[in-house]
Write an enzyme that holds these catalytic residues in place. Structure first.
Site, PDB file in Angstrom:
ATOM      1  N   ILE A 120      40.628  73.596  78.886  1.00 47.50           N
ATOM      2  CA  ILE A 120      42.042  73.246  78.759  1.00 47.50           C
ATOM      3  C   ILE A 120      42.824  74.547  78.881  1.00 47.50           C
ATOM      4  O   ILE A 120      42.313  75.625  78.575  1.00 47.50           O
ATOM      5  CB  ILE A 120      42.378  72.494  77.450  1.00 47.50           C
ATOM      6  CG1 ILE A 120      41.875  73.246  76.212  1.00 47.50           C
ATOM      7  CG2 ILE A 120      41.799  71.093  77.467  1.00 47.50           C
ATOM      8  CD1 ILE A 120      42.211  72.545  74.905  1.00 47.50           C
ATOM      9  N   ASP A 121      44.042  74.452  79.365  1.00 44.91           N
ATOM     10  CA  ASP A 121      44.833  75.644  79.642  1.00 44.91           C
ATOM     11  C   ASP A 121      45.065  76.479  78.381  1.00 44.91           C
ATOM     12  O   ASP A 121      45.041  75.967  77.263  1.00 44.91           O
ATOM     13  CB  ASP A 121      46.191  75.254  80.223  1.00 44.91           C
ATOM     14  CG  ASP A 121      46.075  74.538  81.558  1.00 44.91           C
ATOM     15  OD1 ASP A 121      45.058  74.738  82.252  1.00 44.91           O
ATOM     16  OD2 ASP A 121      47.001  73.772  81.895  1.00 44.91           O
TER      17      ASP A 121
END
Length: 306
Positions: free
Chosen positions: A138-139
């Site tokens: 995930i970012d």
């Protein structure tokens, strides 16, 4: 050394050599590709060419990618919010601002550094030295649940579940604008933005199939709370798709509005739910993590304005 060969499709004739190669892999930046071209690692019909060479239909392109120097990743005593752990799998609620694994410019303070310390090195080795145990990402500025494999068996199982879309992944996003309909599906391919290779965009050439399902959970005067469920897992998928339909995420520094009038650093996006089949026992595991404090405060501010 990795060797690649392609025959240029007719419909892609006229593309610049450096731009075309960089579109084939999200980790091949245009600058990186230009460096390979200068080093003579790229050939067109057995001849070296400059980056601005315009490809012709049927051109045979070859690329030799040099081996990546392995990073030295050190364990670090960084606190983790662990939501599930056993001998095979660990699920962490990642805070906003933490990078998942080391890379250029981020060799310390990552989730991997913290996991190496916590797990005493007992992580799957399939992802290599820089990404032990990492099966999905995930970012940096997205918070929420991420599953990590401790064993190679678990790694292979979780990757297979991701590919067959049996992993449940639900995100909560707070977006600009009031979405009028309660449900929707965004089926739009994602690839590198031709105008800015550091961004992703909905494009129909050199792209990958991408599908996001969304449900509006709450509406405010000028914003909406949306639950997004991923059918595919493309880079920046939710952020790109919500911008594409006209409802960019609040606080998004790349795809959002130029002026961020809300006190949140990074996009208002949280990986709230994750569900998977346990690689060893076959038990279905489903976990949910509450919204981080900054998103809760944002909701309170939006409610006060409505």
């Amino acid at each position: 050394m990795e060797h690649y060969e392609w025959n240029l499709p007719d419909e892609e004739a006229g593309e610049r050599l450096d731009k075309w190669i960089s579109s084939l892999n999200e980790e091949w930046t245009r600058t990186r590709v230009q460096g390979w071209i200068e080093e003579g690692r790229v050939r067109v019909n057995n001849r070296t060419r400059k980056g601005n060479y315009r490809l012709k239909a049927g051109d045979r392109v070859e690329l030799d990618v040099p081996p990546v120097a392995e990073l030295e990743v050190a364990p670090e005593a960084i606190p983790l919010d662990i939501r599930y752990e056993d001998q095979d799998v660990i699920v962490v609620n990642k805070p906003r601002g933490m990078v998942v694994h080391p890379g250029a410019g981020n060799t310390a303070g990552t989730l991997v550094n913290a996991l190496l310390y916590h797990c005493k090195g007992e992580l799957s080795g399939i992802g290599g030295v820089a990404r032990p145990g990492i099966v999905h990402r995930i970012d940096k500025d997205t918070s929420g649940l991420i599953m990590v494999a401790k064993t190679d068996l678990a790694h292979q199982s979780l990757v297979a579940q991701l590919k067959e879309h049996s992993v449940e992944r639900a995100y909560t996003a707070i977006v600009h604008g009031v979405i009028p309909h309660d449900h929707g599906t965004i089926d739009a391919p994602i690839g590198r933005d031709p105008a800015n290779r550091q961004r992703m965009a909905v494009v129909h050439q050199n792209s990958k199939h991408a599908v996001t399902h969304f449900t509006v959970r709450r509406r405010f005067r000028d914003a909406s709370v949306v639950e997004c469920r991923l059918e595919t897992g493309r880079t920046h998928q939710i952020r790109v798709h919500m911008k594409y339909i006209g409802y960019p995420l609040i606080g998004d520094p790349v795809y959002g509005l130029k002026k961020n009038s809300y006190a949140i650093s990074g996009q208002a996006l949280h990986a709230q739910i994750i569900g998977f089949t346990h690689p060893r026992t076959g038990e279905r595991i489903r976990l949910e993590a509450e919204l981080p404090e900054d998103m809760q405060k944002l909701l309170e501010r939006l409610a006060a304005k409505s």
